[in-house]
Design a protein around this motif. Structure first.
Motif, PDB file in Angstrom:
ATOM      1  N   ASN A  32       0.860  -1.175   0.000  1.00  0.00           N
ATOM      2  CA  ASN A  32       0.000   0.000   0.000  1.00  0.00           C
ATOM      3  C   ASN A  32       0.903   1.234   0.000  1.00  0.00           C
ATOM      4  OD1 ASN A  32      -1.455   2.210   0.934  1.00  0.00           O
ATOM      5  ND2 ASN A  32      -2.615   1.049   2.441  1.00  0.00           N
ATOM      6  N   THR A  33       1.085   1.860  -1.159  1.00  0.00           N
ATOM      7  CA  THR A  33       2.075   2.956  -1.228  1.00  0.00           C
ATOM      8  C   THR A  33       1.588   4.244  -0.558  1.00  0.00           C
ATOM      9  OG1 THR A  33       1.363   3.694  -3.418  1.00  0.00           O
ATOM     10  CG2 THR A  33       3.135   2.043  -3.343  1.00  0.00           C
ATOM     11  N   GLY A  34       0.271   4.460  -0.535  1.00  0.00           N
ATOM     12  CA  GLY A  34      -0.272   5.669   0.112  1.00  0.00           C
ATOM     13  C   GLY A  34       0.046   5.680   1.604  1.00  0.00           C
ATOM     14  N   TYR A  37       3.015   7.844   2.602  1.00  0.00           N
ATOM     15  CA  TYR A  37       2.786   9.286   2.727  1.00  0.00           C
ATOM     16  C   TYR A  37       2.002   9.586   3.998  1.00  0.00           C
ATOM     17  CZ  TYR A  37       4.592   9.395  -1.948  1.00  0.00           C
ATOM     18  OH  TYR A  37       5.414   9.233  -3.021  1.00  0.00           O
ATOM     19  N   ARG A  38       1.082   8.687   4.319  1.00  0.00           N
ATOM     20  CA  ARG A  38       0.273   8.887   5.523  1.00  0.00           C
ATOM     21  C   ARG A  38       1.135   8.783   6.783  1.00  0.00           C
ATOM     22  NH1 ARG A  38      -5.303   8.659   4.960  1.00  0.00           N
ATOM     23  NH2 ARG A  38      -5.956   8.410   2.801  1.00  0.00           N
ATOM     24  N   ILE A  39       2.047   7.805   6.824  1.00  0.00           N
ATOM     25  CA  ILE A  39       2.858   7.622   8.034  1.00  0.00           C
ATOM     26  C   ILE A  39       3.855   8.787   8.164  1.00  0.00           C
ATOM     27  CG2 ILE A  39       4.764   6.172   7.139  1.00  0.00           C
ATOM     28  CD1 ILE A  39       4.333   4.359   9.607  1.00  0.00           C
ATOM     29  N   ILE A 102       9.974  14.662   0.033  1.00  0.00           N
ATOM     30  CA  ILE A 102       9.165  13.617   0.672  1.00  0.00           C
ATOM     31  C   ILE A 102       8.915  12.477  -0.320  1.00  0.00           C
ATOM     32  CG2 ILE A 102       6.862  13.103   1.658  1.00  0.00           C
ATOM     33  CD1 ILE A 102       8.491  14.855   3.556  1.00  0.00           C
ATOM     34  N   ARG A 103       8.655  12.826  -1.576  1.00  0.00           N
ATOM     35  CA  ARG A 103       8.410  11.780  -2.585  1.00  0.00           C
ATOM     36  C   ARG A 103       9.646  10.908  -2.788  1.00  0.00           C
ATOM     37  NH1 ARG A 103       3.691  11.944  -4.247  1.00  0.00           N
ATOM     38  NH2 ARG A 103       4.019  10.273  -5.754  1.00  0.00           N
ATOM     39  N   GLY A 104      10.803  11.547  -2.788  1.00  0.00           N
ATOM     40  CA  GLY A 104      12.052  10.788  -2.940  1.00  0.00           C
ATOM     41  C   GLY A 104      12.211   9.782  -1.801  1.00  0.00           C
ATOM     42  N   ARG A 150     -18.190   5.425  -1.325  1.00  0.00           N
ATOM     43  CA  ARG A 150     -17.378   4.368  -0.698  1.00  0.00           C
ATOM     44  C   ARG A 150     -16.638   4.916   0.524  1.00  0.00           C
ATOM     45  NH1 ARG A 150     -14.771   2.472  -6.430  1.00  0.00           N
ATOM     46  NH2 ARG A 150     -16.551   1.290  -7.191  1.00  0.00           N
ATOM     47  N   ARG A 151     -16.010   6.087   0.355  1.00  0.00           N
ATOM     48  CA  ARG A 151     -15.261   6.693   1.460  1.00  0.00           C
ATOM     49  C   ARG A 151     -16.206   7.070   2.605  1.00  0.00           C
ATOM     50  NH1 ARG A 151      -9.642   7.786   0.362  1.00  0.00           N
ATOM     51  NH2 ARG A 151      -9.269   5.582   0.082  1.00  0.00           N
ATOM     52  N   TYR A 152     -17.383   7.605   2.223  1.00  0.00           N
ATOM     53  CA  TYR A 152     -18.377   8.027   3.217  1.00  0.00           C
ATOM     54  C   TYR A 152     -18.788   6.830   4.087  1.00  0.00           C
ATOM     55  CZ  TYR A 152     -22.967   9.450   4.972  1.00  0.00           C
ATOM     56  OH  TYR A 152     -24.047   9.703   5.786  1.00  0.00           O
ATOM     57  N   ILE A 177      -5.496  18.009  -6.809  1.00  0.00           N
ATOM     58  CA  ILE A 177      -4.098  18.117  -6.341  1.00  0.00           C
ATOM     59  C   ILE A 177      -3.251  16.988  -6.945  1.00  0.00           C
ATOM     60  CG2 ILE A 177      -2.562  18.001  -4.322  1.00  0.00           C
ATOM     61  CD1 ILE A 177      -4.783  19.289  -2.654  1.00  0.00           C
ATOM     62  N   ASP A 178      -3.803  15.754  -6.882  1.00  0.00           N
ATOM     63  CA  ASP A 178      -3.014  14.595  -7.334  1.00  0.00           C
ATOM     64  C   ASP A 178      -2.728  14.629  -8.832  1.00  0.00           C
ATOM     65  OD1 ASP A 178      -3.011  13.621  -4.749  1.00  0.00           O
ATOM     66  OD2 ASP A 178      -4.625  12.175  -5.072  1.00  0.00           O
ATOM     67  N   SER A 179      -3.702  15.124  -9.627  1.00  0.00           N
ATOM     68  CA  SER A 179      -3.478  15.030 -11.071  1.00  0.00           C
ATOM     69  C   SER A 179      -2.816  16.278 -11.664  1.00  0.00           C
ATOM     70  CB  SER A 179      -4.775  14.702 -11.804  1.00  0.00           C
ATOM     71  OG  SER A 179      -5.738  15.647 -11.471  1.00  0.00           O
TER      72      SER A 179
HETATM   73  O1   DC Z   1      -4.065   6.066  -1.370  1.00  0.00           O
HETATM   74  P1   DC Z   1      -4.150   7.009  -0.172  1.00  0.00           P
HETATM   75  O2   DC Z   1      -5.456   7.749  -0.077  1.00  0.00           O
HETATM   76  O3   DC Z   1      -3.819   6.324   1.102  1.00  0.00           O
HETATM   77  O4   DC Z   1      -3.010   8.105  -0.454  1.00  0.00           O
HETATM   78  C1   DC Z   1      -2.766   9.175   0.411  1.00  0.00           C
HETATM   79  C2   DC Z   1      -2.065  10.318  -0.310  1.00  0.00           C
HETATM   80  O5   DC Z   1      -0.737   9.938  -0.660  1.00  0.00           O
HETATM   81  C3   DC Z   1      -2.711  10.804  -1.597  1.00  0.00           C
HETATM   82  O6   DC Z   1      -3.505  11.920  -1.389  1.00  0.00           O
HETATM   83  C4   DC Z   1      -1.558  11.143  -2.505  1.00  0.00           C
HETATM   84  C5   DC Z   1      -0.395  10.402  -1.956  1.00  0.00           C
HETATM   85  N1   DC Z   1       0.063   9.249  -2.755  1.00  0.00           N
HETATM   86  C6   DC Z   1       0.948   9.491  -3.774  1.00  0.00           C
HETATM   87  O7   DC Z   1       1.256  10.634  -4.049  1.00  0.00           O
HETATM   88  N2   DC Z   1       1.475   8.455  -4.460  1.00  0.00           N
HETATM   89  C7   DC Z   1       1.127   7.187  -4.168  1.00  0.00           C
HETATM   90  N3   DC Z   1       1.672   6.175  -4.867  1.00  0.00           N
HETATM   91  C8   DC Z   1       0.198   6.914  -3.149  1.00  0.00           C
HETATM   92  C9   DC Z   1      -0.325   7.987  -2.469  1.00  0.00           C
END
Ligand code: DC
Length: 220
Positions: A32-34, A37-39, A102-104, A150-152, A177-179
């Motif tokens: 779970n890559t997200g 970022y959350r941690i 942070i991404r790095g 789904r989130r709700y 923001i993400d796109s």
């Molecule tokens: O999938 P998630 O909702 O747990 O992701 C949380 C945040 O992390 C999301 O808003 C953007 C970022 N994210 C990212 O930039 N790249 C990823 N591979 C996964 C998440």
């Protein structure tokens, strides 16, 4: 040869449940890559740090899959997996995740977590940036209203008070923001299978995708 499968897609597209289900069926490690970022966001909030001041050596992060295939993530050896899906982190994480440094750090930790093993990873840049060499890439999508519902329902289950409209506007804001972010924006990876699950149950979705995944496995 190890299998490498990625699932990209926006908030609430159902990436986690699909990745978890496939991981269990094929005995793959589920990443779970997200959660990374959350941690990191949790660490920043807890320690009142500036994101720019964080470096890899500040973060003692490890991951594992439980016997039931649940993804667990640890900060300084303690399991914080259940503390990462709060509205506070939801509202902050996208802004933290746009910071290059942070991404790095996250990419380094994500790649290290699945070194030399078969895995299925899900997130917003798994097929495009983290694992561009993955053998099979899926891009999941669904209508914003359906993703928000789904989130709700997930919030409701956790007794987190949010109206549907608040959740929908958070999903739309995060999509934006993400796109549109400069670094690693959410986009369809080259060669990915495009899959809209707006009107499918997870069982139906798996029924359609599993044969495709199995035929990829046979080529390995
Ligand atoms: O999938 P998630 O909702 O747990 O992701 C949380 C945040 O992390 C999301 O808003 C953007 C970022 N994210 C990212 O930039 N790249 C990823 N591979 C996964 C998440």
């Amino acid at each position: 040869m190890n299998l490498a499968i990625t699932i990209d897609g926006g908030a609430g597209a159902g990436k986690s449940v699909l990745a978890q289900t496939i991981a269990k069926r094929l005995s793959l490690f589920y990443l779970n890559t997200g959660a990374f970022y959350r941690i990191i966001t949790l660490f920043i909030i807890k320690n009142q740090k500036k994101p720019q001041d964080i470096s890899l050596k500040d973060l003692d992060i490890s991951v594992k899959n439980t016997k039931n295939g649940v993804f667990k993530i640890y900060l300084n050896g303690s399991d914080v997996s259940d503390k990462l899906y709060t509205p506070e982190i939801d509202n902050t994480v996208s802004e933290i995740a746009i910071i290059e440094k942070i991404r790095g750090i996250a990419h380094h930790l994500q790649r290290a977590a699945v070194k030399n093993i078969s895995f299925i990873a899900e997130g917003r840049d798994t097929g495009t940036v983290i694992f561009p060499e993955a053998g099979l890439k899926i891009y999941l999508d669904a209508m914003p209203e359906i993703r928000a519902k789904r989130r709700y329902l997930q919030y409701k289950e956790k007794k987190i008070e949010k109206t549907f409209d608040e959740v929908l506007s958070n999903i739309k804001k995060r999509d934006m923001i993400d796109s549109t972010r400069v670094r690693d924006p959410l986009k369809i990876p080259e060669g990915a299978i495009l899959f809209d699950n707006s009107y499918l149950s997870i069982a139906e979705e798996v029924e359609i995708l599993l044969p495709i995944i199995l035929s990829y496995k046979e080529t390995m």
